[in-house]
Structures are given as C-alpha cells and as structure tokens.
Design a protein around this motif. Structure first.
Motif, PDB file in Angstrom:
ATOM      1  N   ALA A 233     -33.551  19.517  16.163  1.00 56.58           N
ATOM      2  CA  ALA A 233     -32.119  19.563  16.088  1.00 56.58           C
ATOM      3  C   ALA A 233     -31.239  20.115  17.157  1.00 56.58           C
ATOM      4  N   ASP A 234     -31.761  21.075  17.396  1.00 57.48           N
ATOM      5  CA  ASP A 234     -31.021  21.882  18.686  1.00 57.48           C
ATOM      6  C   ASP A 234     -31.465  21.010  20.137  1.00 57.48           C
ATOM      7  N   LYS A 235     -32.579  20.781  20.369  1.00 57.75           N
ATOM      8  CA  LYS A 235     -33.075  19.978  21.373  1.00 57.75           C
ATOM      9  C   LYS A 235     -32.165  18.583  21.506  1.00 57.75           C
ATOM     10  N   LEU A 236     -31.979  17.941  20.459  1.00 57.19           N
ATOM     11  CA  LEU A 236     -31.135  16.754  20.231  1.00 57.19           C
ATOM     12  C   LEU A 236     -29.867  16.826  20.666  1.00 57.19           C
TER      13      LEU A 236
ATOM     14  N   ALA B  27     -35.535  13.247  22.431  1.00 54.16           N
ATOM     15  CA  ALA B  27     -35.151  11.818  21.517  1.00 54.16           C
ATOM     16  C   ALA B  27     -36.222  11.819  20.341  1.00 54.16           C
ATOM     17  N   VAL B  28     -35.577  11.324  19.455  1.00 54.10           N
ATOM     18  CA  VAL B  28     -36.550  11.186  18.025  1.00 54.10           C
ATOM     19  C   VAL B  28     -36.540   9.709  18.016  1.00 54.10           C
ATOM     20  N   VAL B  29     -37.902   9.052  17.822  1.00 55.65           N
ATOM     21  CA  VAL B  29     -37.862   7.606  17.884  1.00 55.65           C
ATOM     22  C   VAL B  29     -38.884   7.342  16.707  1.00 55.65           C
ATOM     23  N   GLY B  30     -38.470   6.360  15.765  1.00 54.10           N
ATOM     24  CA  GLY B  30     -39.428   6.141  14.746  1.00 54.10           C
ATOM     25  C   GLY B  30     -39.722   4.481  15.127  1.00 54.10           C
ATOM     26  N   LEU B  31     -41.277   4.279  15.045  1.00 55.33           N
ATOM     27  CA  LEU B  31     -41.729   3.046  15.347  1.00 55.33           C
ATOM     28  C   LEU B  31     -42.455   2.427  14.315  1.00 55.33           C
ATOM     29  N   SER B  32     -42.363   1.331  14.301  1.00 53.96           N
ATOM     30  CA  SER B  32     -43.124   0.547  13.401  1.00 53.96           C
ATOM     31  C   SER B  32     -44.238  -0.676  14.142  1.00 53.96           C
ATOM     32  N   TYR B  33     -45.367  -0.503  13.714  1.00 57.56           N
ATOM     33  CA  TYR B  33     -46.323  -1.633  14.082  1.00 57.56           C
ATOM     34  C   TYR B  33     -46.382  -2.738  13.259  1.00 57.56           C
ATOM     35  N   ARG B  34     -46.154  -4.013  13.930  1.00 54.30           N
ATOM     36  CA  ARG B  34     -46.325  -5.215  12.995  1.00 54.30           C
ATOM     37  C   ARG B  34     -47.699  -5.833  13.295  1.00 54.30           C
ATOM     38  N   LEU B  35     -48.824  -5.666  12.406  1.00 54.60           N
ATOM     39  CA  LEU B  35     -50.147  -6.016  12.753  1.00 54.60           C
ATOM     40  C   LEU B  35     -50.380  -7.568  12.860  1.00 54.60           C
ATOM     41  N   ALA B  36     -49.706  -8.118  12.073  1.00 52.57           N
ATOM     42  CA  ALA B  36     -49.641  -9.654  12.234  1.00 52.57           C
ATOM     43  C   ALA B  36     -49.149 -10.168  13.649  1.00 52.57           C
ATOM     44  N   GLU B  37     -48.286  -9.539  14.358  1.00 46.95           N
ATOM     45  CA  GLU B  37     -47.837  -9.888  15.386  1.00 46.95           C
ATOM     46  C   GLU B  37     -48.158  -9.345  16.736  1.00 46.95           C
ATOM     47  N   GLY B  38     -48.764  -7.939  16.289  1.00 48.31           N
ATOM     48  CA  GLY B  38     -49.518  -7.238  17.422  1.00 48.31           C
ATOM     49  C   GLY B  38     -48.414  -6.411  18.342  1.00 48.31           C
ATOM     50  N   ARG B  39     -47.158  -6.215  17.627  1.00 47.15           N
ATOM     51  CA  ARG B  39     -46.260  -5.570  18.457  1.00 47.15           C
ATOM     52  C   ARG B  39     -45.759  -4.470  17.701  1.00 47.15           C
ATOM     53  N   VAL B  40     -44.954  -3.596  18.539  1.00 44.98           N
ATOM     54  CA  VAL B  40     -44.330  -2.175  18.155  1.00 44.98           C
ATOM     55  C   VAL B  40     -42.857  -2.510  18.220  1.00 44.98           C
ATOM     56  N   TYR B  41     -42.036  -2.096  17.222  1.00 45.77           N
ATOM     57  CA  TYR B  41     -40.612  -2.113  17.041  1.00 45.77           C
ATOM     58  C   TYR B  41     -40.109  -0.739  17.063  1.00 45.77           C
TER      59      TYR B  41
ATOM     60  N   PHE C 263     -35.715   3.334  14.538  1.00 42.96           N
ATOM     61  CA  PHE C 263     -34.914   4.531  14.809  1.00 42.96           C
ATOM     62  C   PHE C 263     -35.005   5.172  16.103  1.00 42.96           C
ATOM     63  N   ALA C 264     -33.808   5.372  16.803  1.00 38.83           N
ATOM     64  CA  ALA C 264     -33.673   6.088  17.865  1.00 38.83           C
ATOM     65  C   ALA C 264     -32.694   7.102  17.792  1.00 38.83           C
ATOM     66  N   GLN C 265     -32.768   8.340  18.217  1.00 37.27           N
ATOM     67  CA  GLN C 265     -31.510   9.112  18.128  1.00 37.27           C
ATOM     68  C   GLN C 265     -31.875  10.215  19.414  1.00 37.27           C
ATOM     69  N   GLY C 266     -30.661  10.511  20.039  1.00 38.31           N
ATOM     70  CA  GLY C 266     -30.835  11.642  21.197  1.00 38.31           C
ATOM     71  C   GLY C 266     -31.096  10.834  22.607  1.00 38.31           C
ATOM     72  N   ARG C 267     -31.603  11.583  23.251  1.00 34.99           N
ATOM     73  CA  ARG C 267     -31.823  11.112  24.684  1.00 34.99           C
ATOM     74  C   ARG C 267     -32.135   9.865  25.172  1.00 34.99           C
ATOM     75  N   ALA C 268     -31.609   8.970  25.799  1.00 33.79           N
ATOM     76  CA  ALA C 268     -31.726   7.538  26.222  1.00 33.79           C
ATOM     77  C   ALA C 268     -33.094   7.375  27.007  1.00 33.79           C
ATOM     78  N   LEU C 269     -33.911   6.607  26.261  1.00 30.82           N
ATOM     79  CA  LEU C 269     -35.067   6.362  27.019  1.00 30.82           C
ATOM     80  C   LEU C 269     -34.897   5.173  28.162  1.00 30.82           C
ATOM     81  N   PRO C 270     -35.547   5.058  29.347  1.00 31.19           N
ATOM     82  CA  PRO C 270     -35.244   4.107  30.416  1.00 31.19           C
ATOM     83  C   PRO C 270     -35.856   2.819  29.948  1.00 31.19           C
ATOM     84  N   ALA C 271     -35.055   1.818  30.057  1.00 27.27           N
ATOM     85  CA  ALA C 271     -35.357   0.395  29.641  1.00 27.27           C
ATOM     86  C   ALA C 271     -36.842  -0.040  29.777  1.00 27.27           C
TER      87      ALA C 271
END
Length: 84
Positions: free
Chosen positions: A43-46, A52-66, A69-77
């Motif tokens: 929380a202090d670092k945020l 940044a805290v980033v929550g990802l989900s892997y969709r097995l059928a699609e073979g992709r990560v989505y 949730f993202a909060q905090g420091r922006a990630l480069p595109a």
C-alpha cells in the motif's frame, strides 16, 4: 482457500456473473485488492508510485493472458502488449 474462492464466486454471482471467466476475473480482482489491503508495504509503495499491482488471467482455450486488474504505477505499453 476454498472460503476465499467461494466468497468471490458468491459476490460475482450476486453481481450478475454467469461464466467461468466472469468468476475467475472476480476472484482475481478480489485477491489483488486483498493484497493491497493486507500489505502495508505494498500500500505504501502504491501510494508513492513505486510499484503496481496487476492481476492476470490466463485463458487456456485462447492461449492468452488478460489484465483483469491494475493499480499503481503505469506499465509501458510494450510490456502490457507482451502480456496478451
């Protein structure tokens, strides 16, 4: 563990979730939010814009990560694009 997942599923269901992906995403959001609430260091670092805290989900059928949730420091595109 089951209690945490069950809580996320029940909350998601009451909000209208109906697919497995909806339930997984709701659990990812709940878990990442809990990480921020339970960890003073995170929380202090945020707040300082150092992490940044980033929550990802892997969709097995699609073979992709989505990004669910993202909060905090922006990630480069290019780093975000590399997740998909």
């Amino acid at each position: 563990m089951v209690e945490r997942v069950a809580s996320s599923v029940l909350t998601a269901r009451s909000a209208g979730a109906s697919t497995d992906d909806d339930f997984v995403d709701a659990h990812v959001r709940a878990t990442t939010a809990l990480l921020v609430v339970r960890s003073g260091v995170v929380a202090d670092k945020l707040a300082a814009g150092q992490v940044a805290v980033v929550g990802l989900s892997y969709r097995l059928a699609e073979g992709r990560v989505y990004v669910v949730f993202a909060q905090g420091r922006a990630l480069p595109a290019d780093q975000v694009a590399g997740l998909a």
